[in-house]
Design a protein around this motif. Sequence first.
Motif, short mmCIF file in Angstrom:
data_model
loop_
_atom_site.label_atom_id
_atom_site.label_comp_id
_atom_site.label_asym_id
_atom_site.label_seq_id
_atom_site.Cartn_x
_atom_site.Cartn_y
_atom_site.Cartn_z
N GLU A 266 26.25 -106.13 40.33
CA GLU A 266 24.82 -105.82 40.32
C GLU A 266 24.44 -105.03 41.56
O GLU A 266 23.67 -104.05 41.48
CB GLU A 266 24.00 -107.12 40.24
CG GLU A 266 22.51 -106.94 40.06
CD GLU A 266 22.15 -106.26 38.76
OE1 GLU A 266 21.07 -105.62 38.68
OE2 GLU A 266 22.96 -106.34 37.78
N GLU A 267 24.93 -105.46 42.71
CA GLU A 267 24.65 -104.73 43.93
C GLU A 267 25.20 -103.30 43.85
O GLU A 267 24.53 -102.35 44.26
CB GLU A 267 25.26 -105.47 45.13
CG GLU A 267 24.58 -106.81 45.42
CD GLU A 267 25.23 -107.55 46.59
OE1 GLU A 267 26.28 -107.00 47.06
OE2 GLU A 267 24.74 -108.59 46.98
N LYS A 270 22.93 -101.12 41.61
CA LYS A 270 21.73 -100.61 42.28
C LYS A 270 22.08 -99.44 43.21
O LYS A 270 21.39 -98.42 43.24
CB LYS A 270 21.08 -101.74 43.07
CG LYS A 270 20.46 -102.82 42.18
CD LYS A 270 19.85 -103.94 43.04
CE LYS A 270 19.22 -105.03 42.17
NZ LYS A 270 18.64 -106.12 43.00
N THR A 271 23.12 -99.65 43.96
CA THR A 271 23.53 -98.59 44.89
C THR A 271 23.88 -97.31 44.12
O THR A 271 23.53 -96.19 44.52
CB THR A 271 24.74 -99.05 45.72
OG1 THR A 271 24.40 -100.26 46.40
CG2 THR A 271 25.15 -98.00 46.72
N GLU A 273 22.76 -96.41 41.13
CA GLU A 273 21.57 -95.79 40.54
C GLU A 273 20.83 -94.94 41.57
O GLU A 273 20.41 -93.83 41.29
CB GLU A 273 20.65 -96.87 39.97
CG GLU A 273 21.19 -97.49 38.68
CD GLU A 273 20.26 -98.58 38.17
OE1 GLU A 273 19.29 -98.89 38.88
OE2 GLU A 273 20.54 -99.11 37.06
#
Length: 499
Positions: A266-267, A270-271, A273
């Motif tokens: 998930e982290e 985000k990075t 995106e």
Amino acid sequence: MKVIGLPAIIIIILVVLFILFMAIGYVKAPPDMAYIISGFKKKSKIVIGKASIRIPFFERLDKLNLRLIPIDVKTSNAVPTADYININVDATVNIKISSEADRLRLAAENFLNKNTEYIAGVAREVLEGNVREIVGKMRLEEMVSDRQKFANLVKENAEPDLAAMGLDIVSFNVQNFVDGNDVIENLGIDNIVKIKKTAAIARAESERDIKVAQAAADKESNDAAVAAQTEIAKKQNELAIKKSELQQESDTKKAMADAAYEIQKEEQRKTIEVTTANADIARQEREIELKQKQVAVKERALEAEVKKQADADKYAAQQKADAALYQRQKEAEAKQFEAQREAEARKAQAEADRFSKEQEAEGIRAVGEAEASAIQAKGIAEAEAMERKAEAYAKYNKAAVAEMMIKVLPDIAAKIAEPLGQIDKITIIGGGEGDSTGVNQVAGNVPVVMAKLFESMKEATGIDLSEIIKADTYDAKVNRNVNVSGLDDVNVVIKNSDS
């Protein structure tokens, strides 16, 4: 000058004569030839493969060939064996004159100056007798099974006889034994059956031993397989339990790892995106800048291309116009040249046609003149011939006409009688005995026709041929009673042959 004395000359002459004497007597024998020198001594001298001296006029030289002599020994008729079976023997033997001095002297006594055929014939008779002797002492089965023994026995038996002649047996080989009752073949069949029987028994025993051994091996193999499978099953159970324990531990660790992985994922998403959005903006800016540069480049390329195309089209149009002009000029020149050549050809053809027509007209005129001349000459010739014929006919009187007619009478009579000569057989029907009316009719046909011919000629020419013929009769010749009518200004006088 020193003069040689008489004793010295005599010595030289003797030496020369001695050398000449020795040269004449020198002989050299090859390895395959025996030279026998005899005459001076009681015992002859033998030379093989070396040189020697023969005293001329006192010793003579004879030769014996030491080469092999092959002989084909066959029994002339069947010979009974020890077991009373008649057989024929075929063998090949090689003999030679012995190289030993004593035997060689015996050979010289027996075969000196004899050819190899004579020696072979003598040896063949000796060998055939020994073959017969040995055949009578041995059984057929023994001879067939051990040919070498038979050959050795014949060789041992024949060697003393041949040695007494000075001959040696080099080899003796049996080629074949033949019997007229197929005994040898039957022996072979019996042996074949025995061998097959022994082989079949041995094969059956071998197969039995193989099957017993195979069964024992199968049993041992099965026991070993059961024990091995049992041990494998135990090991597999232990392995399954160990796998379950390891799987449980692995699942726990995997769950913990999956949770940590999801958090990390998930982290990272985000990075990613954020990074992707920044990259898209930068990419769009670069695309806009690139499109602006592409438009500028395209404008300059289009401008250059349009100018270059216009120049190329102009040059192409100019070259095309020049080529078309050059082609029209060449076509005009070609047409002009063809027109000139065609005009010249028509002129030449017209002159040729005129000359041909003139020649044809000249030929027709010449042919016409020749034909007219020929017709004229032919007419003149025919007229002259007719005139001469008319003159000749005018000169003929009736007497000449009568003479001409008389000359053709035999031919006319022959033609009239010719059908009768072609009759092979005739059958007359009618008339009784002694009545020859039918025969008279056939035979009298020719005179009747001749009489009618005379009447027709009298009516046509006024000349009576029957009266002319009567002029040759006895009455005309003796009594001169001849009256020929129809002949103008002609006196016919028939004289007697006696007058």
